[in-house]
Scaffold this motif. Structure first.
Motif, mmCIF file in Angstrom:
data_model
loop_
_atom_site.group_PDB
_atom_site.id
_atom_site.type_symbol
_atom_site.label_atom_id
_atom_site.label_comp_id
_atom_site.label_asym_id
_atom_site.label_seq_id
_atom_site.Cartn_x
_atom_site.Cartn_y
_atom_site.Cartn_z
ATOM 1 N N GLY A 161 -0.468 3.415 -4.568
ATOM 2 C CA GLY A 161 -1.795 3.998 -4.465
ATOM 3 C C GLY A 161 -2.653 3.365 -3.389
ATOM 4 O O GLY A 161 -3.618 3.966 -2.924
ATOM 5 N N ALA A 162 -2.298 2.141 -2.981
ATOM 6 C CA ALA A 162 -3.086 1.432 -1.975
ATOM 7 C C ALA A 162 -2.630 1.756 -0.557
ATOM 8 O O ALA A 162 -3.299 1.395 0.402
ATOM 9 N N VAL A 163 -1.483 2.411 -0.419
ATOM 10 C CA VAL A 163 -0.893 2.632 0.906
ATOM 11 C C VAL A 163 -1.058 4.088 1.325
ATOM 12 O O VAL A 163 -0.725 5.004 0.567
ATOM 13 N N THR A 214 -13.601 -7.214 -6.163
ATOM 14 C CA THR A 214 -14.839 -6.425 -6.055
ATOM 15 C C THR A 214 -14.695 -5.065 -6.720
ATOM 16 O O THR A 214 -15.499 -4.678 -7.550
ATOM 17 N N CYS A 215 -13.622 -4.322 -6.360
ATOM 18 C CA CYS A 215 -13.505 -2.952 -6.891
ATOM 19 C C CYS A 215 -12.453 -2.836 -7.993
ATOM 20 O O CYS A 215 -12.374 -1.806 -8.657
ATOM 21 N N GLY A 216 -11.618 -3.856 -8.191
ATOM 22 C CA GLY A 216 -10.663 -3.850 -9.294
ATOM 23 C C GLY A 216 -9.325 -3.195 -9.013
ATOM 24 O O GLY A 216 -8.497 -3.090 -9.918
ATOM 25 N N CYS A 258 -7.693 -1.440 -0.618
ATOM 26 C CA CYS A 258 -8.215 -1.209 -1.960
ATOM 27 C C CYS A 258 -9.315 -0.163 -1.875
ATOM 28 O O CYS A 258 -9.661 0.312 -0.794
ATOM 29 N N LEU A 259 -9.873 0.154 -3.009
ATOM 30 C CA LEU A 259 -10.906 1.196 -3.075
ATOM 31 C C LEU A 259 -12.119 0.872 -2.204
ATOM 32 O O LEU A 259 -12.656 1.747 -1.515
ATOM 33 N N VAL A 299 -10.028 -5.570 0.677
ATOM 34 C CA VAL A 299 -8.642 -5.953 0.956
ATOM 35 C C VAL A 299 -8.060 -4.830 1.802
ATOM 36 O O VAL A 299 -8.096 -3.659 1.403
ATOM 37 N N ALA A 300 -7.593 -5.182 3.007
ATOM 38 C CA ALA A 300 -6.987 -4.202 3.909
ATOM 39 C C ALA A 300 -5.775 -4.840 4.563
ATOM 40 O O ALA A 300 -5.764 -6.046 4.826
ATOM 41 N N PHE A 301 -4.738 -4.048 4.803
ATOM 42 C CA PHE A 301 -3.473 -4.635 5.282
ATOM 43 C C PHE A 301 -2.609 -3.568 5.941
ATOM 44 O O PHE A 301 -2.919 -2.371 5.889
#
Ligand SMILES: [Zn+2]
Ligand SMILES: [Zn+2]
Length: 137
Positions: free
Chosen positions: A92-94, A71-73, A8-9, A13-15
């Motif tokens: 957008g997250a990848v 946290t960042c939306g 995420c921004l 959240v990281a994966f």
């Protein structure tokens, strides 16, 4: 298989996910409200979490929930309640998705507003066709 990093921004959240063979897109009103516009995503896949501190889930329909960073939306995941193990992941997250990966489907084409179009030819499905094919949005 090549693994790609996602986050995420803010990074709470990281994966990791496997590099996708293709992408999907959805024009439905829920996806547009949730993601800010047309939602482009990886097809349902296994997500290997490295950080899920910020992750929250919102039950957006009887059959599905949407994951986001509290946290960042950032809009991040969509999964069906009948199979929580696999998630559709917002592009957008990848990081590092190859330019050779194509969007092969447009879902809920009848809900697409007139002010944008995705370039190129691909399979376009109505909401009724999506429900018939997958049993859920
Ligand atoms: Zn975040
Ligand atoms: Zn949708």
């Amino acid at each position: 298989m090549t693994k790609l990093n996602g986050k995420c921004l803010c990074g709470e959240v990281a994966f990791k996910v496997e590099e996708p063979a293709h992408l999907d897109s959805c024009h439905c009103g829920q996806c547009r409200t949730w993601s800010g516009s047309v939602n482009m995503s990886l097809d349902f896949t296994m997500v290997e979490f490295e950080n899920r501190k910020g992750l929250k889930w919102y039950r957006s329909s009887e059959w599905a929930e949407r994951g986001f960073c509290s946290t960042c939306g950032s809009s991040l995941f969509y999964r069906l309640v009948e199979d929580l193990s696999k998630m559709s992941v917002c592009v957008g997250a990848v990081q590092g998705i190859s330019d050779d990966v194509k969007i092969t489907k447009e879902f809920f084409i009848e809900e697409k507003p007139g002010f944008y179009n995705l370039e190129g030819e691909r399979e376009k499905l109505t909401g009724a066709e999506v429900f018939a094919l997958y049993g859920a949005e």
